[in-house]
Design an enzyme around this catalytic site. Structure first.
Site, short mmCIF file in Angstrom:
data_model
loop_
_atom_site.label_atom_id
_atom_site.label_comp_id
_atom_site.label_asym_id
_atom_site.label_seq_id
_atom_site.Cartn_x
_atom_site.Cartn_y
_atom_site.Cartn_z
N ARG A 10 -20.26 -21.73 -14.21
CA ARG A 10 -19.87 -20.94 -13.04
C ARG A 10 -18.36 -20.93 -12.82
O ARG A 10 -17.86 -20.20 -11.97
CB ARG A 10 -20.57 -21.47 -11.80
CG ARG A 10 -22.10 -21.29 -11.89
CD ARG A 10 -22.80 -21.76 -10.67
NE ARG A 10 -22.33 -21.01 -9.52
CZ ARG A 10 -22.66 -21.28 -8.27
NH1 ARG A 10 -23.46 -22.29 -8.01
NH2 ARG A 10 -22.20 -20.55 -7.28
N CYS A 11 -17.64 -21.74 -13.60
CA CYS A 11 -16.18 -21.86 -13.44
C CYS A 11 -15.47 -21.01 -14.49
O CYS A 11 -15.68 -21.16 -15.69
CB CYS A 11 -15.79 -23.33 -13.60
SG CYS A 11 -14.01 -23.61 -13.65
N SER A 12 -14.59 -20.12 -14.04
CA SER A 12 -13.89 -19.24 -14.97
C SER A 12 -12.97 -20.02 -15.91
O SER A 12 -12.85 -19.67 -17.08
CB SER A 12 -13.08 -18.18 -14.20
OG SER A 12 -12.08 -18.79 -13.41
N ARG A 15 -15.19 -21.57 -18.55
CA ARG A 15 -15.63 -20.54 -19.50
C ARG A 15 -14.50 -20.15 -20.46
O ARG A 15 -14.73 -19.97 -21.66
CB ARG A 15 -16.14 -19.30 -18.76
CG ARG A 15 -17.47 -19.52 -18.06
CD ARG A 15 -18.08 -18.20 -17.57
NE ARG A 15 -17.19 -17.35 -16.81
CZ ARG A 15 -17.04 -17.38 -15.49
NH1 ARG A 15 -17.73 -18.23 -14.75
NH2 ARG A 15 -16.21 -16.55 -14.88
#
Length: 114
Positions: A10-12, A15
């Site tokens: 969920r963390c950019s 990712r």
């Protein structure tokens, strides 16, 4: 080379770090979604030691749970205990290889250990 990433999908930033690892030639990536499979306190301590970080340096200071549990952010032992109980407190992403470990913030820091 094998690289392990403690990843939160969920963390950019997490990712982006994973994308960099997967694009690196010759790197086999193991993804650990640490929010699903909470690491034990001793695992967290060993990882932070490998990265040369004190627990307070790997603490996500903006998480609401800090206030909820009354965490003393100056007490490294308490921080490790809290990270084991609430892994959301662990800064992300963390990349580990035989060369060392880094918090991949910014994501390009992941390249330092491959």
């Amino acid at each position: 080379m094998k690289a392990t990433i403690w990843h939160n999908p969920r963390c950019s930033k997490s990712r982006a770090a994973l994308d960099l690892l997967e694009a690196a030639p010759g790197v086999e990536v193991e993804v650990i979604e640490y929010l699903k499979s909470s690491p034990k306190r001793d695992e967290i301590a060993a990882l932070l030691s490998k990265a040369g970080l004190a627990p307070r340096e790997a603490l996500r200071k903006g998480e609401a749970i800090i206030k909820e549990i009354g965490l003393d952010t100056g007490d490294d032992a308490a921080i490790l205990d809290a990270m084991a109980q609430h892994p959301i407190l662990i800064e992300r992403a963390i990349v580990i290889t035989d060369k060392g470990a880094v918090i991949a913030r910014p994501p390009e820091r992941a390249l330092e250990v491959i």
